[in-house]
Design a protein around this motif. Structure first.
Motif, PDB file in Angstrom:
ATOM      1  N   ALA A  86       0.933  -1.294   0.007  1.00 16.58           N
ATOM      2  CA  ALA A  86      -0.105  -0.020   0.224  1.00 16.58           C
ATOM      3  C   ALA A  86       0.845   1.296   0.017  1.00 16.58           C
ATOM      4  CB  ALA A  86      -0.981   0.005   1.293  1.00 16.58           C
ATOM      5  N   VAL A  87       0.433   2.450  -0.665  1.00 12.41           N
ATOM      6  CA  VAL A  87       1.220   3.562  -0.875  1.00 12.41           C
ATOM      7  C   VAL A  87       0.041   4.558  -0.693  1.00 12.41           C
ATOM      8  CG1 VAL A  87       2.519   5.078  -2.196  1.00 12.41           C
ATOM      9  CG2 VAL A  87       3.030   2.596  -2.169  1.00 12.41           C
ATOM     10  N   ALA A  88       0.081   5.364   0.141  1.00 13.94           N
ATOM     11  CA  ALA A  88      -0.559   6.733   0.551  1.00 13.94           C
ATOM     12  C   ALA A  88      -0.725   7.402  -0.841  1.00 13.94           C
ATOM     13  CB  ALA A  88      -0.136   7.686   1.473  1.00 13.94           C
ATOM     14  N   GLU A  89      -2.215   7.908  -1.007  1.00 14.10           N
ATOM     15  CA  GLU A  89      -2.263   8.599  -2.116  1.00 14.10           C
ATOM     16  C   GLU A  89      -1.570   9.835  -2.507  1.00 14.10           C
ATOM     17  OE1 GLU A  89      -4.356   9.320  -5.510  1.00 14.10           O
ATOM     18  OE2 GLU A  89      -5.045   7.878  -4.233  1.00 14.10           O
ATOM     19  N   GLU A  90      -1.021  10.418  -1.567  1.00  4.56           N
ATOM     20  CA  GLU A  90      -0.171  11.840  -1.571  1.00  4.56           C
ATOM     21  C   GLU A  90       1.362  11.410  -2.148  1.00  4.56           C
ATOM     22  OE1 GLU A  90      -0.196  10.676   2.778  1.00  4.56           O
ATOM     23  OE2 GLU A  90      -1.445  10.760   1.287  1.00  4.56           O
ATOM     24  N   ALA A  91       1.617  10.133  -1.696  1.00  6.00           N
ATOM     25  CA  ALA A  91       2.897   9.666  -2.199  1.00  6.00           C
ATOM     26  C   ALA A  91       3.018   8.782  -3.537  1.00  6.00           C
ATOM     27  CB  ALA A  91       3.459   8.882  -0.864  1.00  6.00           C
ATOM     28  N   ARG A  92       1.770   8.652  -4.082  1.00 12.41           N
ATOM     29  CA  ARG A  92       1.810   7.927  -5.470  1.00 12.41           C
ATOM     30  C   ARG A  92       2.700   8.674  -6.461  1.00 12.41           C
ATOM     31  NH1 ARG A  92      -3.943   5.022  -4.770  1.00 12.41           N
ATOM     32  NH2 ARG A  92      -3.314   4.003  -2.762  1.00 12.41           N
ATOM     33  N   GLY A  93       3.396   8.107  -7.295  1.00 10.41           N
ATOM     34  CA  GLY A  93       4.191   8.419  -8.329  1.00 10.41           C
ATOM     35  C   GLY A  93       5.664   9.042  -7.865  1.00 10.41           C
ATOM     36  N   ALA A  94       5.924   8.652  -6.575  1.00 17.31           N
ATOM     37  CA  ALA A  94       7.127   9.464  -6.079  1.00 17.31           C
ATOM     38  C   ALA A  94       8.303   8.269  -6.073  1.00 17.31           C
ATOM     39  CB  ALA A  94       6.786  10.032  -4.823  1.00 17.31           C
ATOM     40  N   GLY A  95       7.810   7.081  -6.558  1.00 15.00           N
ATOM     41  CA  GLY A  95       8.851   5.832  -6.439  1.00 15.00           C
ATOM     42  C   GLY A  95       8.778   4.961  -5.164  1.00 15.00           C
ATOM     43  N   VAL A  96       7.676   5.307  -4.349  1.00 10.30           N
ATOM     44  CA  VAL A  96       7.480   4.482  -3.059  1.00 10.30           C
ATOM     45  C   VAL A  96       7.043   3.080  -3.451  1.00 10.30           C
ATOM     46  CG1 VAL A  96       6.159   4.516  -1.041  1.00 10.30           C
ATOM     47  CG2 VAL A  96       6.936   6.565  -2.032  1.00 10.30           C
ATOM     48  N   ARG A 128       0.396  -4.494 -11.923  1.00 11.83           N
ATOM     49  CA  ARG A 128       0.907  -5.386 -12.823  1.00 11.83           C
ATOM     50  C   ARG A 128       2.049  -4.930 -13.542  1.00 11.83           C
ATOM     51  NH1 ARG A 128      -3.436  -8.748 -15.573  1.00 11.83           N
ATOM     52  NH2 ARG A 128      -1.553  -9.795 -16.649  1.00 11.83           N
ATOM     53  N   GLY A 129       2.017  -3.468 -13.879  1.00 17.93           N
ATOM     54  CA  GLY A 129       3.155  -2.817 -14.878  1.00 17.93           C
ATOM     55  C   GLY A 129       4.246  -2.749 -13.898  1.00 17.93           C
ATOM     56  N   LEU A 130       4.031  -2.336 -12.509  1.00 15.28           N
ATOM     57  CA  LEU A 130       4.979  -2.189 -11.595  1.00 15.28           C
ATOM     58  C   LEU A 130       5.692  -3.593 -11.343  1.00 15.28           C
ATOM     59  CD1 LEU A 130       6.887  -0.581  -9.456  1.00 15.28           C
ATOM     60  CD2 LEU A 130       5.162  -1.256  -7.801  1.00 15.28           C
ATOM     61  N   TYR A 131       5.089  -4.555 -11.156  1.00 14.23           N
ATOM     62  CA  TYR A 131       5.752  -5.768 -10.847  1.00 14.23           C
ATOM     63  C   TYR A 131       6.361  -6.252 -12.193  1.00 14.23           C
ATOM     64  CZ  TYR A 131       2.442  -5.903  -7.117  1.00 14.23           C
ATOM     65  OH  TYR A 131       1.860  -5.563  -5.918  1.00 14.23           O
ATOM     66  N   GLU A 132       5.934  -6.207 -13.214  1.00 14.82           N
ATOM     67  CA  GLU A 132       6.482  -6.561 -14.487  1.00 14.82           C
ATOM     68  C   GLU A 132       7.889  -5.729 -14.698  1.00 14.82           C
ATOM     69  OE1 GLU A 132       3.668  -6.521 -17.640  1.00 14.82           O
ATOM     70  OE2 GLU A 132       2.636  -8.176 -16.854  1.00 14.82           O
ATOM     71  N   SER A 133       7.803  -4.583 -14.555  1.00 16.06           N
ATOM     72  CA  SER A 133       9.112  -3.646 -14.757  1.00 16.06           C
ATOM     73  C   SER A 133      10.259  -3.792 -13.822  1.00 16.06           C
ATOM     74  CB  SER A 133       8.773  -2.126 -14.522  1.00 16.06           C
ATOM     75  OG  SER A 133       8.552  -1.799 -13.114  1.00 16.06           O
ATOM     76  N   GLU A 134       9.947  -4.554 -12.667  1.00 14.31           N
ATOM     77  CA  GLU A 134      11.038  -5.088 -11.618  1.00 14.31           C
ATOM     78  C   GLU A 134      11.169  -6.676 -12.028  1.00 14.31           C
ATOM     79  OE1 GLU A 134      12.714  -3.612  -9.668  1.00 14.31           O
ATOM     80  OE2 GLU A 134      11.768  -1.718 -10.354  1.00 14.31           O
ATOM     81  N   GLY A 135      10.818  -7.211 -13.096  1.00 11.98           N
ATOM     82  CA  GLY A 135      11.167  -8.626 -13.503  1.00 11.98           C
ATOM     83  C   GLY A 135      10.144  -9.579 -12.994  1.00 11.98           C
ATOM     84  N   PHE A 136       9.246  -9.383 -12.432  1.00 15.07           N
ATOM     85  CA  PHE A 136       8.344 -10.216 -12.193  1.00 15.07           C
ATOM     86  C   PHE A 136       7.576 -10.723 -13.460  1.00 15.07           C
ATOM     87  CE2 PHE A 136       8.996  -8.597  -7.939  1.00 15.07           C
ATOM     88  CZ  PHE A 136       8.425  -9.716  -7.227  1.00 15.07           C
ATOM     89  N   VAL A 137       7.225 -12.137 -13.728  1.00 15.42           N
ATOM     90  CA  VAL A 137       6.363 -12.686 -14.766  1.00 15.42           C
ATOM     91  C   VAL A 137       5.132 -13.531 -14.497  1.00 15.42           C
ATOM     92  CG1 VAL A 137       8.483 -13.035 -16.265  1.00 15.42           C
ATOM     93  CG2 VAL A 137       7.632 -14.516 -14.864  1.00 15.42           C
ATOM     94  N   VAL A 138       4.207 -13.316 -15.063  1.00 15.57           N
ATOM     95  CA  VAL A 138       3.171 -14.299 -14.808  1.00 15.57           C
ATOM     96  C   VAL A 138       3.324 -15.618 -14.952  1.00 15.57           C
ATOM     97  CG1 VAL A 138       0.717 -14.505 -15.746  1.00 15.57           C
ATOM     98  CG2 VAL A 138       1.579 -12.176 -15.828  1.00 15.57           C
ATOM     99  N   GLU A 139       3.153 -16.317 -13.865  1.00 13.12           N
ATOM    100  CA  GLU A 139       3.472 -17.733 -13.794  1.00 13.12           C
ATOM    101  C   GLU A 139       2.089 -18.530 -13.892  1.00 13.12           C
ATOM    102  OE1 GLU A 139       7.491 -17.493 -11.544  1.00 13.12           O
ATOM    103  OE2 GLU A 139       5.609 -17.976 -10.144  1.00 13.12           O
ATOM    104  N   GLY A 140       1.023 -17.917 -13.797  1.00 14.18           N
ATOM    105  CA  GLY A 140      -0.482 -18.694 -13.803  1.00 14.18           C
ATOM    106  C   GLY A 140      -1.265 -17.555 -13.718  1.00 14.18           C
ATOM    107  N   VAL A 141      -2.644 -17.899 -14.200  1.00 10.71           N
ATOM    108  CA  VAL A 141      -3.825 -17.031 -14.094  1.00 10.71           C
ATOM    109  C   VAL A 141      -4.849 -18.247 -13.611  1.00 10.71           C
ATOM    110  CG1 VAL A 141      -5.428 -15.658 -15.083  1.00 10.71           C
ATOM    111  CG2 VAL A 141      -3.057 -15.573 -15.655  1.00 10.71           C
ATOM    112  N   LEU A 142      -5.655 -17.552 -12.500  1.00 10.20           N
ATOM    113  CA  LEU A 142      -7.013 -18.189 -12.196  1.00 10.20           C
ATOM    114  C   LEU A 142      -8.014 -17.435 -12.608  1.00 10.20           C
ATOM    115  CD1 LEU A 142      -6.081 -19.091  -8.494  1.00 10.20           C
ATOM    116  CD2 LEU A 142      -5.825 -20.643 -10.395  1.00 10.20           C
TER     117      LEU A 142
END
Length: 162
Positions: A86-96, A128-142
């Motif tokens: 979770a990231v506070a609304e006022e801190a979003r977009g700051a790389g938190v 999902r975009g953040l996770y993918e940009s940090e090297g996470f890949v989709v390994e499954g979908v329910l």
């Protein structure tokens, strides 16, 4: 804006973490209903301060990430799972969020993990975009695993090696 300071949570952070968790609640990422008073304690028998990294900006707590085990099995103890962010609304977009995600990977590695996983709702495009940009890949979908506000939503399993 200065970079967030990331540290392990302490018992004194509980009230601020509970407030942040309630303020950032959204059907974009939550599968439980919006919390209502009386509020449950943020820390519980399953997750305590040691399971959370927090982000501070200007001395204010503006984010957290929860790191746990995906199961209680010994044969699975080399894996850690992100079980809340979770990231506070006022801190979003700051790389938190990115700083917390990187710190969680470092902490998981420090604690002996070889892999890190997470679950994210299919309609949560920003996460999902953040996770993918940090090297996470989709390994499954329910598919259509959850019914949220009248819409069926996929549960997307992502992971990466450390």
């Amino acid at each position: 804006m200065p970079a967030a300071y990331i540290r392990l949570a302490t018992p004194d952070d509980e009230d601020a973490l509970g407030r942040l968790d309630r303020e950032t609640w959204s059907s974009l990422h939550a599968v439980q209903p919006r919390p209502q008073p009386p509020y449950e304690p943020f820390y519980n028998e399953r997750f305590g301060p040691r399971d959370h990294l927090v982000a501070e900006l200007g001395g204010a707590l503006v984010g957290y990430i929860r790191l746990g085990f995906p199961t209680s099995l010994a044969c699975n103890s080399h894996v850690r799972q992100i079980q809340g962010l979770a990231v506070a609304e006022e801190a979003r977009g700051a790389g938190v969020g990115r700083a917390l995600l990187r710190a969680a990977q470092d902490e998981a590695r420090r604690r002996g993990a070889r892999r890190i996983t997470l679950r994210v709702l299919g309609h949560n495009t920003p996460a999902r975009g953040l996770y993918e940009s940090e090297g996470f890949v989709v390994e499954g979908v329910l598919p259509e695993e959850f019914l949220i506000e009248g819409e069926y939503v996929d549960d997307v399993l992502m992971g990466r090696f450390l």
